[in-house]
Design a protein around this motif. Structure first.
Motif, PDB file in Angstrom:
ATOM      1  N   ARG A   1       0.780  -1.213   0.108  1.00 18.20           N
ATOM      2  CA  ARG A   1       0.007   0.227   0.077  1.00 18.20           C
ATOM      3  C   ARG A   1       0.743   1.390  -0.070  1.00 18.20           C
ATOM      4  NH1 ARG A   1      -2.724  -2.239   5.195  1.00 18.20           N
ATOM      5  NH2 ARG A   1      -0.644  -2.647   5.578  1.00 18.20           N
ATOM      6  N   PRO A   2       0.304   2.346  -0.618  1.00 15.67           N
ATOM      7  CA  PRO A   2       1.087   3.521  -0.552  1.00 15.67           C
ATOM      8  C   PRO A   2       0.980   4.405   0.787  1.00 15.67           C
ATOM      9  CG  PRO A   2      -0.786   3.915  -1.892  1.00 15.67           C
ATOM     10  CD  PRO A   2      -0.918   2.461  -1.335  1.00 15.67           C
ATOM     11  N   LEU A   3       1.994   5.036   1.273  1.00 13.76           N
ATOM     12  CA  LEU A   3       1.775   5.640   2.633  1.00 13.76           C
ATOM     13  C   LEU A   3       0.862   6.875   2.159  1.00 13.76           C
ATOM     14  CD1 LEU A   3       5.489   5.980   3.837  1.00 13.76           C
ATOM     15  CD2 LEU A   3       3.537   4.307   4.750  1.00 13.76           C
ATOM     16  N   PRO A   4       0.101   7.296   3.049  1.00 13.79           N
ATOM     17  CA  PRO A   4      -0.700   8.527   2.753  1.00 13.79           C
ATOM     18  C   PRO A   4       0.188   9.922   2.296  1.00 13.79           C
ATOM     19  CG  PRO A   4      -0.951   8.085   5.192  1.00 13.79           C
ATOM     20  CD  PRO A   4      -0.209   7.058   4.640  1.00 13.79           C
ATOM     21  N   ARG A   5      -0.232  10.659   1.418  1.00 17.42           N
ATOM     22  CA  ARG A   5       0.653  11.881   1.154  1.00 17.42           C
ATOM     23  C   ARG A   5       0.796  12.828   2.257  1.00 17.42           C
ATOM     24  NH1 ARG A   5      -1.817  14.909  -3.739  1.00 17.42           N
ATOM     25  NH2 ARG A   5       0.136  16.229  -4.057  1.00 17.42           N
ATOM     26  N   PHE A   6       0.016  13.114   3.145  1.00 18.80           N
ATOM     27  CA  PHE A   6       0.157  13.975   4.158  1.00 18.80           C
ATOM     28  C   PHE A   6      -0.256  13.464   5.550  1.00 18.80           C
ATOM     29  CE2 PHE A   6      -0.975  16.681   0.595  1.00 18.80           C
ATOM     30  CZ  PHE A   6       0.329  16.951   0.235  1.00 18.80           C
ATOM     31  N   PRO A   7       0.513  12.493   6.218  1.00 21.29           N
ATOM     32  CA  PRO A   7       0.136  11.686   7.390  1.00 21.29           C
ATOM     33  C   PRO A   7       0.134  12.681   8.428  1.00 21.29           C
ATOM     34  CG  PRO A   7       2.449  11.135   6.910  1.00 21.29           C
ATOM     35  CD  PRO A   7       1.785  11.914   5.674  1.00 21.29           C
ATOM     36  N   GLU A   8      -0.696  12.557   9.374  1.00 22.00           N
ATOM     37  CA  GLU A   8      -0.799  13.232  10.399  1.00 22.00           C
ATOM     38  C   GLU A   8      -0.607  12.390  11.913  1.00 22.00           C
ATOM     39  OE1 GLU A   8      -4.633  15.628  10.518  1.00 22.00           O
ATOM     40  OE2 GLU A   8      -3.948  16.565   8.458  1.00 22.00           O
ATOM     41  N   ARG A   9      -1.067  11.375  11.985  1.00 22.89           N
ATOM     42  CA  ARG A   9      -0.814  10.543  13.063  1.00 22.89           C
ATOM     43  C   ARG A   9      -0.036   9.485  12.831  1.00 22.89           C
ATOM     44  NH1 ARG A   9      -5.311   9.236  17.319  1.00 22.89           N
ATOM     45  NH2 ARG A   9      -2.915   9.067  18.142  1.00 22.89           N
ATOM     46  N   ILE A  10       1.173   9.187  13.547  1.00 22.04           N
ATOM     47  CA  ILE A  10       2.107   8.274  13.508  1.00 22.04           C
ATOM     48  C   ILE A  10       2.346   7.342  14.682  1.00 22.04           C
ATOM     49  CG2 ILE A  10       4.463   8.205  12.774  1.00 22.04           C
ATOM     50  CD1 ILE A  10       3.993  10.876  11.158  1.00 22.04           C
ATOM     51  N   ALA A  11       2.461   6.171  14.280  1.00 24.85           N
ATOM     52  CA  ALA A  11       2.950   5.237  15.239  1.00 24.85           C
ATOM     53  C   ALA A  11       4.264   4.802  14.990  1.00 24.85           C
ATOM     54  CB  ALA A  11       2.167   4.132  15.447  1.00 24.85           C
ATOM     55  N   LEU A  12       5.238   5.253  16.044  1.00 23.95           N
ATOM     56  CA  LEU A  12       6.450   5.201  15.723  1.00 23.95           C
ATOM     57  C   LEU A  12       7.053   4.168  16.883  1.00 23.95           C
ATOM     58  CD1 LEU A  12       9.422   5.837  14.815  1.00 23.95           C
ATOM     59  CD2 LEU A  12       9.471   7.440  16.537  1.00 23.95           C
ATOM     60  N   ILE A  13       7.424   2.883  16.287  1.00 25.44           N
ATOM     61  CA  ILE A  13       8.207   1.796  17.093  1.00 25.44           C
ATOM     62  C   ILE A  13       9.662   1.798  17.061  1.00 25.44           C
ATOM     63  CG2 ILE A  13       8.024  -0.488  17.427  1.00 25.44           C
ATOM     64  CD1 ILE A  13       5.262  -0.819  16.139  1.00 25.44           C
ATOM     65  N   ALA A  14      10.232   2.043  18.069  1.00 30.62           N
ATOM     66  CA  ALA A  14      11.440   2.210  18.090  1.00 30.62           C
ATOM     67  C   ALA A  14      12.149   2.288  19.752  1.00 30.62           C
ATOM     68  CB  ALA A  14      12.192   3.593  17.492  1.00 30.62           C
ATOM     69  N   SER A  15      13.501   2.304  19.890  1.00 29.13           N
ATOM     70  CA  SER A  15      13.912   2.475  21.075  1.00 29.13           C
ATOM     71  C   SER A  15      14.351   3.900  21.279  1.00 29.13           C
ATOM     72  CB  SER A  15      15.201   1.868  21.310  1.00 29.13           C
ATOM     73  OG  SER A  15      16.117   2.155  22.379  1.00 29.13           O
ATOM     74  N   ARG A  16      13.627   4.550  22.398  1.00 30.95           N
ATOM     75  CA  ARG A  16      13.851   5.853  22.711  1.00 30.95           C
ATOM     76  C   ARG A  16      15.429   6.364  22.761  1.00 30.95           C
ATOM     77  NH1 ARG A  16      12.874   4.846  28.092  1.00 30.95           N
ATOM     78  NH2 ARG A  16      10.807   4.366  28.081  1.00 30.95           N
ATOM     79  N   GLU A  17      16.078   5.498  23.300  1.00 35.27           N
ATOM     80  CA  GLU A  17      17.517   5.834  23.418  1.00 35.27           C
ATOM     81  C   GLU A  17      18.364   5.579  22.137  1.00 35.27           C
ATOM     82  OE1 GLU A  17      16.359   3.504  25.709  1.00 35.27           O
ATOM     83  OE2 GLU A  17      15.929   4.849  27.234  1.00 35.27           O
ATOM     84  N   SER A  18      17.642   5.321  21.052  1.00 34.87           N
ATOM     85  CA  SER A  18      18.674   4.849  19.902  1.00 34.87           C
ATOM     86  C   SER A  18      19.028   6.055  19.096  1.00 34.87           C
ATOM     87  CB  SER A  18      17.832   3.942  19.053  1.00 34.87           C
ATOM     88  OG  SER A  18      16.674   4.361  18.514  1.00 34.87           O
ATOM     89  N   ALA A  19      19.977   5.944  18.365  1.00 43.16           N
ATOM     90  CA  ALA A  19      20.150   7.077  17.378  1.00 43.16           C
ATOM     91  C   ALA A  19      19.385   7.292  16.478  1.00 43.16           C
ATOM     92  CB  ALA A  19      21.797   7.080  16.844  1.00 43.16           C
ATOM     93  N   ALA A  20      18.787   6.088  15.906  1.00 48.11           N
ATOM     94  CA  ALA A  20      17.641   5.886  15.039  1.00 48.11           C
ATOM     95  C   ALA A  20      16.794   6.819  15.045  1.00 48.11           C
ATOM     96  CB  ALA A  20      17.501   4.462  14.681  1.00 48.11           C
ATOM     97  N   TYR A  21      16.328   6.737  16.551  1.00 48.44           N
ATOM     98  CA  TYR A  21      15.146   7.473  16.992  1.00 48.44           C
ATOM     99  C   TYR A  21      15.278   8.988  16.776  1.00 48.44           C
ATOM    100  CZ  TYR A  21      11.895   9.490  20.295  1.00 48.44           C
ATOM    101  OH  TYR A  21      10.909  10.594  20.734  1.00 48.44           O
ATOM    102  N   GLY A  22      16.400   9.292  17.293  1.00 47.78           N
ATOM    103  CA  GLY A  22      16.967  10.650  17.219  1.00 47.78           C
ATOM    104  C   GLY A  22      16.846  11.303  15.778  1.00 47.78           C
ATOM    105  N   ASP A  23      17.540  10.559  14.939  1.00 49.09           N
ATOM    106  CA  ASP A  23      17.633  10.702  13.483  1.00 49.09           C
ATOM    107  C   ASP A  23      16.269  11.053  12.769  1.00 49.09           C
ATOM    108  OD1 ASP A  23      20.483  10.973  13.758  1.00 49.09           O
ATOM    109  OD2 ASP A  23      20.722   8.983  12.725  1.00 49.09           O
ATOM    110  N   PHE A  24      15.532  10.060  13.135  1.00 50.55           N
ATOM    111  CA  PHE A  24      14.089   9.919  12.621  1.00 50.55           C
ATOM    112  C   PHE A  24      13.344  11.168  12.847  1.00 50.55           C
ATOM    113  CE2 PHE A  24       9.553   8.623  12.820  1.00 50.55           C
ATOM    114  CZ  PHE A  24       9.393   8.413  11.490  1.00 50.55           C
ATOM    115  N   ILE A  25      13.399  11.641  14.265  1.00 54.58           N
ATOM    116  CA  ILE A  25      12.801  12.584  14.703  1.00 54.58           C
ATOM    117  C   ILE A  25      13.282  14.036  14.213  1.00 54.58           C
ATOM    118  CG2 ILE A  25      12.067  13.982  17.028  1.00 54.58           C
ATOM    119  CD1 ILE A  25      10.503  11.520  16.510  1.00 54.58           C
ATOM    120  N   ARG A  26      14.422  14.079  14.206  1.00 50.36           N
ATOM    121  CA  ARG A  26      15.079  15.397  13.612  1.00 50.36           C
ATOM    122  C   ARG A  26      14.672  15.501  12.313  1.00 50.36           C
ATOM    123  NH1 ARG A  26      19.788  15.725  11.137  1.00 50.36           N
ATOM    124  NH2 ARG A  26      20.338  13.635  11.611  1.00 50.36           N
ATOM    125  N   ILE A  27      14.766  14.667  11.626  1.00 46.52           N
ATOM    126  CA  ILE A  27      14.218  14.901  10.037  1.00 46.52           C
ATOM    127  C   ILE A  27      12.861  15.068   9.929  1.00 46.52           C
ATOM    128  CG2 ILE A  27      14.444  13.909   7.757  1.00 46.52           C
ATOM    129  CD1 ILE A  27      17.103  14.698   8.734  1.00 46.52           C
TER     130      ILE A  27
END
Lengths: 363, 72
Positions: free
Chosen positions: A126-152
């Motif tokens: 399925r395609p992702l919606p063009r303009f998502p508003e509510r996002i469920a993020l599954i990640a480790s809050r301590e990870s660099a991945a989380y930090g990078d994702f949120i920053r971008i």
């Protein structure tokens, strides 16, 4: 002499096993056969060699490698008799895949199985919606991945509502937590579900190759986006996802548009509409002018025709001749007479002239 | 009829829907239907949409909330 109850006996046997068995240093190596899951909580299989077999069971959350029939594994744990049925088995704590490249082989087998079931079909992505508003993020809050994702995300887009489901992304219990997070997120109203982590060794990425995680992603009603740090190997979680990001940063880029680009797109649309509208206005006005022009030409032609017709009628008008000095002669009945034939003396006639009619008599 | 876009708080704005509507108007103009009244209405709507969407883009904040996993 000592008399024991059956329960007491089995409890004694089990305690003895526990006391004499080193669960960390001793492992049984054999081939997996009859692997199955029961109630989604227990995994069991027979571990065998050419001459013998023993039943192995363990709680699903301790399962850290993809088990398949025919796989050679080393099982760490403790022998145990299940009191209720008196069944002897080996209660596993940890399983390792035996032999060189065993893990890769196991993953290849799992991959093949899931692929045959259609989990990786591109047709169901399925395609992702063009303009998502509510996002469920599954990640480790301590990870660099989380930090990078949120920053971008922050850099590119605003007004998002992000729910973080903090999970372990590797190690014992990680797959179970991830599966639970996917299920819980599935109950919420989200536009997209994102699962991300940093890179790691094949062993560290095992949660992302875990059959339960892959199946949970497959059944997600919310469109999924999965990405891990730069790696040579693609995990099955990434393969099953609707959209794969090559890194956590790339996930953020795929999830939301860039506000600068969008602002440009908006201006472009706005200008486009303005210009087209203006062009249309000109076109419409020209069309109107054209109609007016055609109409006025038609009116002109019509009036010319009318004028010439009037002239024609005018030329037939006898009064025009009378004006030049001629007279119209009528008899008593008012009939126009053009000949003297039949006229006699004293006949009364009427002469119609330019300014009136006069009665005369023939002499 | 125009919906009261101007009075809508920016929170309630459905960005996707409004953006798509703007794109559809642009497309309608490209097709060039010769309807002056409709054209005027659509032009005004497009300008209004573009303005509200631009305003929405200025919104910078993202809200992050941590959800505790229930233990089953």
């Amino acid at each position: 002499m000592q008399i024991m109850t059956v329960s007491g006996f089995l409890a004694y046997v089990n305690e003895t096993f526990k006391a004499i068995w080193d669960t960390t240093e001793v492992a049984i190596e054999g081939e997996v056969s009859g692997y199955r899951l029961s109630q989604g909580q227990w995994a069991s299989f027979d571990l065998k060699d050419a001459e013998a077999l023993v039943n192995v069971f363990l709680p699903v959350w301790k399962l850290n490698v993809p088990i398949q029939d025919g796989l050679r594994v080393r099982v760490f744990g403790c022998p145990r008799v299940y009191p209720k049925y008196g069944k002897f088995s080996f209660s596993a704590e940890r399983i390792e895949i035996a032999g060189e490249g065993g893990l890769r082989k196991a993953l290849a087998l799992l991959h093949q199985k899931l692929e045959q079931e259609g989990l990786f079909d591109s047709a169901r992505k399925r395609p992702l919606p063009r303009f998502p508003e509510r996002i469920a993020l599954i990640a480790s809050r301590e990870s660099a991945a989380y930090g990078d994702f949120i920053r971008i995300l922050h850099e590119r887009w605003g007004g998002l509502s992000i729910d973080l489901y903090h999970v372990l992304v590797q190690g014992e219990g990680a797959p179970v937590q991830i599966v639970r997070a996917i299920h819980e997120a599935g109950r919420g109203e989200y536009d997209a579900l994102v699962l991300t982590r940093g890179g790691g060794s094949l062993e560290e990425l095992m949660s992302f190759n875990d059959e339960r995680v892959v199946r949970a992603l497959f059944s997600s009603k919310i469109p999924t986006l999965v990405g891990i740090g730069h790696e040579r190997d693609i995990t099955m979680a990434e393969e099953v996802a609707d959209v794969r990001g090559s890194t956590p940063t790339d996930c953020a880029r795929r999830l939301v548009p860039d506000r600068t680009e969008l602002l440009y797109a908006l201006s472009h649309l706005q200008e486009g509409v303005s210009e087209t509208f203006l062009a249309k206005m000109v076109e419409w006005t020209e069309q109107c002018d054209d109609v007016v022009l055609k109409a006025s030409r038609w009116v002109a032609t019509l009036s010319e025709r009318i004028t010439s017709m009037i002239r024609l009628f005018q030329s037939f008008d006898p009064r025009a001749v009378v004006k030049r000095g001629y007279a119209i002669v009528r008899d008593r009945s008012g009939k126009v007479r053009t000949s003297i034939k039949g006229m006699t003396t004293k006949d009364k006639l009427a002469l119609e002239m330019r300014d009136g009619t006069i009665a005369v008599s023939v002499e | 009829m125009l919906s009261p876009l101007n009075n809508m708080p920016s929170k309630k704005l459905d960005f996707g829907k409004s953006f798509t509507e703007l794109e559809e108007i642009a497309e309608w103009f490209e097709k060039g239907e010769p309807d002056l009244d409709k054209g005027l209405e659509k032009f005004e709507r497009a300008m209004e949409l573009a303005q509200v969407l631009k305003e929405r883009l200025k919104q910078a904040e993202n809200k992050i909330k941590e959800i505790k996993l229930r233990h089953e």
